[in-house]
Design a protein around this motif. Structure first.
Motif, short mmCIF file in Angstrom:
data_model
loop_
_atom_site.label_atom_id
_atom_site.label_comp_id
_atom_site.label_asym_id
_atom_site.label_seq_id
_atom_site.Cartn_x
_atom_site.Cartn_y
_atom_site.Cartn_z
N MET A 44 0.91 -1.23 -0.04
CA MET A 44 0.04 -0.11 -0.06
C MET A 44 0.78 1.04 0.06
N TYR A 45 0.60 2.19 -0.81
CA TYR A 45 1.13 3.33 -0.59
C TYR A 45 0.16 4.70 -0.60
N LYS A 46 0.55 5.66 -0.13
CA LYS A 46 -0.24 6.81 0.24
C LYS A 46 0.46 8.14 0.13
N PHE A 47 -0.20 9.14 -0.47
CA PHE A 47 0.42 10.47 -0.44
C PHE A 47 -0.65 11.45 -0.53
N THR A 48 -0.26 12.61 0.31
CA THR A 48 -1.38 13.81 0.13
C THR A 48 -1.22 14.79 -0.72
N SER A 49 -1.96 15.71 -1.00
CA SER A 49 -1.86 16.68 -1.93
C SER A 49 -3.12 17.76 -1.55
N ARG A 50 -3.15 18.71 -2.51
CA ARG A 50 -4.19 19.69 -2.44
C ARG A 50 -4.66 20.19 -3.75
N VAL A 51 -5.89 20.23 -4.16
CA VAL A 51 -6.23 20.58 -5.53
C VAL A 51 -5.80 22.05 -5.86
N ARG A 52 -5.03 22.03 -6.89
CA ARG A 52 -4.56 23.14 -7.49
C ARG A 52 -5.44 23.82 -8.60
N PHE A 53 -5.27 25.12 -8.52
CA PHE A 53 -6.26 25.74 -9.81
C PHE A 53 -6.05 25.24 -11.21
N SER A 54 -4.72 24.85 -11.35
CA SER A 54 -4.24 24.38 -12.69
C SER A 54 -4.94 22.78 -12.90
N GLU A 55 -5.56 22.31 -11.78
CA GLU A 55 -6.07 20.78 -12.03
C GLU A 55 -7.57 21.09 -12.09
N THR A 56 -8.08 22.07 -11.89
CA THR A 56 -9.86 22.02 -11.86
C THR A 56 -10.18 22.34 -13.19
N ALA A 57 -11.40 22.18 -13.36
CA ALA A 57 -12.21 22.19 -14.52
C ALA A 57 -13.02 23.56 -14.42
N ARG A 58 -13.78 24.19 -15.45
CA ARG A 58 -14.50 25.34 -15.15
C ARG A 58 -15.37 25.39 -13.86
N ASP A 59 -15.73 24.42 -13.47
CA ASP A 59 -16.71 24.30 -12.46
C ASP A 59 -15.92 24.53 -10.93
N ASN A 60 -14.57 24.80 -11.05
CA ASN A 60 -13.63 24.83 -9.85
C ASN A 60 -13.40 23.55 -9.10
N LYS A 61 -13.98 22.40 -9.76
CA LYS A 61 -13.69 21.27 -9.16
C LYS A 61 -12.55 20.49 -10.03
N LEU A 62 -12.11 19.35 -9.43
CA LEU A 62 -10.72 18.57 -9.78
C LEU A 62 -11.33 18.00 -11.19
N ALA A 63 -10.49 18.42 -12.18
CA ALA A 63 -10.92 18.03 -13.54
C ALA A 63 -10.63 16.33 -13.66
N ILE A 64 -11.39 15.66 -14.43
CA ILE A 64 -11.39 14.32 -14.44
C ILE A 64 -9.94 13.80 -14.76
N PRO A 65 -9.51 14.35 -15.78
CA PRO A 65 -8.14 13.81 -16.26
C PRO A 65 -7.00 14.06 -15.32
N HIS A 66 -7.19 14.99 -14.46
CA HIS A 66 -6.16 15.31 -13.04
C HIS A 66 -6.44 14.22 -12.33
N LEU A 67 -7.77 13.83 -11.89
CA LEU A 67 -7.94 12.77 -10.93
C LEU A 67 -7.31 11.51 -11.55
N ILE A 68 -7.41 11.12 -12.82
CA ILE A 68 -6.38 10.01 -13.42
C ILE A 68 -5.04 10.11 -13.24
N SER A 69 -4.50 11.44 -13.28
CA SER A 69 -3.10 11.68 -13.09
C SER A 69 -2.83 11.40 -11.75
N TYR A 70 -3.56 11.93 -10.58
CA TYR A 70 -3.29 11.50 -9.44
C TYR A 70 -3.42 10.11 -9.23
N PHE A 71 -3.89 9.11 -9.65
CA PHE A 71 -3.87 7.79 -9.56
C PHE A 71 -2.75 7.25 -10.12
N GLN A 72 -2.30 7.83 -11.21
CA GLN A 72 -1.16 7.24 -11.96
C GLN A 72 0.21 7.67 -11.29
#
Length: 242
Positions: free
Chosen positions: A1-29
């Motif tokens: 198991m591996y974990k890391f913490t982060s904070r959702v950045r402006f550059s990772e958000t879609a136009r609704d100010n939520k984490l964009a789906i491609p960036h969600l996938i990037s976090y998993f990758q």
């Protein structure tokens, strides 16, 4: 198991100010790569052994997309290796340890000299096997019902440098990004509950890709074929709506 913490950045958000789906996938990758590196399985080491892991399929379930500035924790669990297949979960938590999104993924282990899958050599390079995350797993293969009509055929696009990763293939995230780009503008991203991807052929620089869409209104699903101009399939994507 591996974990890391982060904070959702402006550059990772879609136009609704939520984490964009491609960036969600990037976090998993990224979590998967961090995990491998933490136990010494660096990409260069595997390449030196003429070995690599390639992603075969995703199943990503989205409970909610975290907001901008929100603290998140990302976790991965390698829970089974059988033959040349490896199975891995991903989970994204919010600050209250509520699950925002989770995924199942199937990988295959490849002899890069022969370009063929090979049984995983556990000795000396093995992952610890973790407890599987409880979820309802979908099949690896995506079947588009025969009775669905082609609704949209998007313009031909060419694979650019910006689509590639260090393997000189289109990054796995980009197939989903492209499929998202041509969805109807009226479709809110929060209506997407689940994404499945079946990878068939890695796209490389200057290859052409044509996204073709099929809508299954009765089952709230949208299927996307990402083919080249001769009909050879790079990937299939399925969006399941709430």
């Amino acid at each position: 198991m591996y974990k890391f913490t982060s904070r959702v950045r402006f550059s990772e958000t879609a136009r609704d100010n939520k984490l964009a789906i491609p960036h969600l996938i990037s976090y998993f990758q990224d979590c998967s790569n961090f995990h491998s590196n933490s136990i010494g399985l660096y990409k260069d080491k595997l390449l030196g052994m003429k070995r690599a892991w390639f992603l075969s399929s995703w199943q990503i379930v989205i409970n909610r997309r975290p907001d901008i500035d929100e603290e998140i924790e990302v976790e991965t669990r390698a829970y089974e290796i059988k033959g040349f297949y490896g199975l891995r979960n991903f989970i994204m938590y919010d600050a209250n340890k509520e699950v925002c999104a989770y995924a199942n993924s199937i990988w295959f282990y490849v002899d890069t000299t022969k370009g063929k899958p090979i049984k995983y050599e556990k000795e000396g390079i093995g992952f610890e096997i973790d407890e599987e995350f409880p979820m309802e797993k979908a099949d690896r293969k995506i079947i588009i019902p025969n009775d669905l009509e082609k609704i949209i055929q998007a313009d031909v696009l060419r694979v650019r440098e910006s689509h590639l990763d260090s393997n000189c293939h289109m990054n796995n995230r980009e197939y989903v990004r492209i499929a998202l780009d041509f969805l109807p503008e009226s479709l809110e991203l929060d209506k997407i509950r689940q994404i499945r991807v079946e990878y068939k052929k890695a796209a490389v620089l200057n290859e052409t890709m044509i996204p073709v869409y099929y809508f299954d209104e009765g089952n709230n699903r949208i299927f996307v074929l990402l083919d080249n101009e001769t009909g050879e399939n790079f990937a299939k994507v399925e969006f399941e709506l709430r």
